[in-house]
Structures are given as structure tokens and as C-alpha cells.
Design an enzyme around this catalytic site. Sequence first.
Site, short mmCIF file in Angstrom:
data_model
loop_
_atom_site.label_atom_id
_atom_site.label_comp_id
_atom_site.label_asym_id
_atom_site.label_seq_id
_atom_site.Cartn_x
_atom_site.Cartn_y
_atom_site.Cartn_z
N ASP A 1 11.18 90.84 13.05
CA ASP A 1 10.43 90.63 14.29
C ASP A 1 10.10 91.95 14.99
OD1 ASP A 1 9.03 89.12 16.07
OD2 ASP A 1 10.76 88.50 17.26
N HIS B 1 6.39 88.81 17.02
CA HIS B 1 5.86 87.57 17.56
C HIS B 1 4.98 87.78 18.78
CE1 HIS B 1 9.62 87.60 20.17
NE2 HIS B 1 8.72 87.23 21.05
N SER C 1 10.13 90.00 25.77
CA SER C 1 10.12 90.22 24.31
C SER C 1 9.46 91.55 23.96
CB SER C 1 9.35 89.10 23.62
OG SER C 1 10.12 87.93 23.55
#
Length: 513
Positions: free
Chosen positions: A181, A151, A254
Site C-alpha cells: 500500500d 489506495h 492515509s
Amino acid sequence: MTETHPHTQFSGRTSRRALASVAAAALIAGGALGSTLPSVTPAYAQALPKTPIEAPEHPPGSFAGIVNKVKPGVVSVKVKLDDSASSDDDDGPSQGQNLQNVPPQLREFFRRFGQNGPGGQPQPQQRQGSRGAVGSGFIISADGYVVTNNHVVDHAKTVQVTLDDGRTLDAKVIGKDAKTDVALLKINEGSNFPYVQFGKTAPQVGDWVVAIGNPFGLGGTVTAGIVSARGRDIGAGPYDDFLQIDAPINKGNSGGPTFNVNGEVVGVNTAIASPSGGSVGLAFAIPAETVQAVVDQLRTDGKVARGYLGVQIQPVTQDIADGLGLDKAKGALVDHAESGTPAAKAGLKAGDVIEKVNGDTVDSARELSRRIAGMKPGAKVELSYLRGGKADTATVTLGAMPTDGTKIAAREDDSGNGQPRLGLNLAPAADVGLSDQGVAVVQVDPDGPAAAKGIEAGDVILDVGGQSVTRPSDVAAQIRTAESSGRKAVLMRVKSSKGQTRFVAVSLSKNAG
């Protein structure tokens, strides 16, 4: 790019302009492969001459020694998004904006926890007039391969990584996998980069961990905590198997690594659960063994190939276990084996309960999905299953999962938790023109327990207690048989008006016939 709202929410993935790589509550991995994937050390990492970063064998009372060793291998990732990821000139989508640009596994996560959509704020690193995302990553080889979240780089037009020494270098996306992901980048120029290694063993609950990343654009930030739980399923995707850690993680983390006390990567930070968008000590990381297996395939093929059985499956709930005469509610119940698939060719049928894969116990339908998806097409797998109360085995040669991935996903039983009576008006399905086989549900009392189980007019009961039925009297007969054998429930296989099949367990103690 999260926006604080007064109600409990999960803040997540960067929308257009604002940073999507936030480890915010719902920057979820899609789940994916799962901790059952084989743990492999990529050949390209083994062959490189540079000595990998190593931490002291016995770390001191502080984490300074570990951090000093591994920090050079952690990078900030900056992404300029393509036009498909942006639609307006504001700072990001409002709370009420739709989720059309959010990956499907994230949309469901937002809806599940009541947030209408991810919010966003412009990041300090963004250039005026550009739309981008900012996240974290880590180098895994001396020639510059970098791991981050899918992402973070989704819809990327250009990608840059900033090293711990301040250099900013261009990189390209080698491959990405939305279901887990995970994404793999390659720095375009240079060599002899400092890099970190994946852990050789999975962490245990209570182990110390250290997270390093780029929260709020503050690169090189270090936080510490413990592993709070393992095997978390947060509804992000079909292969959820997250580590839960309490090291503070915020937006921008992230794709960054979580290290053990030996300086090895044990997870990739991906999501947080939060009422405000900031850390509250509930963070989720993709296990290193999952990341390793995905990365190895991405580097070789640019994509991930997953094993495929070709069955629709659902969990074995306690009432289904009672209906099947099982001692425990474990395993995966086969709803349907698709014609021509590996499962059908191996003889698997609706009503089979898969209990083991290659001799290892399967506790749930989701676990079966993760294990099969963690194997490569062409692999031979021995499945142990129960059919009619008798144990049997089948050897299956796995196929390649279709790109939509829909035919292998475990499906939650949507029949409810009530204790139903039949409470149905039935007729032969052939007589009412619904089907050539089975018994049609003509009418359902909307206040009755059958309705609570999800049974609707137009559904067709295909079998009861493992026996095919064609008339309402067949249904009654199978219920009497189940009662006489001491069963607490009877299991019915029902085909919906949309063509999907599922098993519904009806409690005999309250069955009205």
C-alpha cells in the site's frame, strides 16, 4: 469517505467519489514487503543540495519545535479518479454494495470484521461533479518526490498536492505497490522543496510519535501518542508488519507520516480499527524501513521486484510440532516445492521445516514470506531446515516472484484445532481411480474429528510420518511407529480433491486407527 454504521466495522478506502484515502479501519496495506527489507537511503535524496528538515536533538516539553520543523514537508493529496473507479452519482457505495472495486487484500479485511463494504461521504475539497479521493503524503526529496498510500492514488486520473504554504501543484504517479500500500508521486514543476527524512532506527513500544496529515480535509492537523505495538498482522496482506500507534488517526490521514521525537519518519499511516469510522486509538502504520525499500525500487523501476522461493508453506502449530518431534512450534513447514523453482533446485521437499534464513531465526511462515519477499531476485540465500529430525542447509538463488504472488504466500493451516482420531474409511488411491499414489479417503464421519480437521472424501493421504503410503495398512503401520517412538501426534500430508496439499497433525492420544 467512511460511513458510520451501528455495528462494529472497519471503515476504509474511498470508493468512487468519496475519499478513499482514509486511514480508516481497513485502508490496509497489502501487505507486503516487511520490516526485514534492507534499510536504505535513496541515492537521489543524498545527492540533493537542500538541507533536510531536522528537529532539535533534545525536544522540549511540547512537540511544537518538532512540528514547526517537519510540517512544511507534509502535503495533502487530492485525486480525481478515472471512470473505472466510479459507477453512479450518489455519494458512495452503501453498506450492502459489493467490493468489486476494492483491492483484494482490503476485501478480505472487510469481510473478516463483518463490514460489507466501505461507505463514503463527499469531501469539501471535491469539485462539483467530480469523483475523487483525498489523503495525505510527505515530501522526501528537494526535487519533489512524495510518498503516500497506494489506495489514495489507485485509479487516479489526475493528482494534486497542496503544500503547507498553500500552493497546489500537479503531480504524477511514478509507481505504486498494492502489496504494501505504498505509492510514489513526483511534483511536476518546481525544486528546492522542504522535505523530511526516514528514521535510521525502528521505534520501540512506548516511544512518543507525532502524526501529521489531512483528516476530514483539515490539512496540517497534528496528533500525538505512543507506539502501542510492533509487528501487527491485521490480515491485510501477505506481508503485514504494522506499527500500532494510539495517536488519533481519521479518514484523510492515509499516506501521512508518523514522526519520532527527532522529526524522522518512522511510519506511514494506513489503517484504523474502529466501530464508527472515527479514531478510537487503534491506528496502524507501515514501518519506515518497508516504505524506504519499496520507494527506492519504485523510483528506479516504477515497480517492485520480490524474491521468490517457489514453495507452498504453512505455520508450524503445536500439534504439527508434536508430530515432527520438535520442541517448539516455530519455523515454516514446506507443503510443496514447485517443480523447477529455486526451492526445488536446491533440494527442498515437502515436510522440511525452514528454521533460519542467512543464520537468522524464522519464527513463522509469514515471517519467512516477508524475508524472502524483501530480497531481490538473484540474491543467494542460505536456508537452515530440519528434515526427519536432522538439521541441514541449502543455498538458494532466489527467482523473481510471479506477478500474481500466489506461490510464495504463507497459508494458514485450515485443519482446525481439534484433537482428531482418524475415523476414516480408506482405500488405495489407485484402486478408486483418484491418483497413482497415496491412500484415498473414501468416507468421513461428518461428526468425527477427521472432518473437523478438514479432511474430506476424495482427499488423498500421500504420506504419514514422513513415509509414503499406498495402502491403508501403511497408514496404520506409520501410526504404530510414531506411537512406539513416543510421539504425541503423527503428521499426514494430504492432497485435496482440488489438487492442493497440506499437512494435518493427528493426535495419537485419541487416535482410533
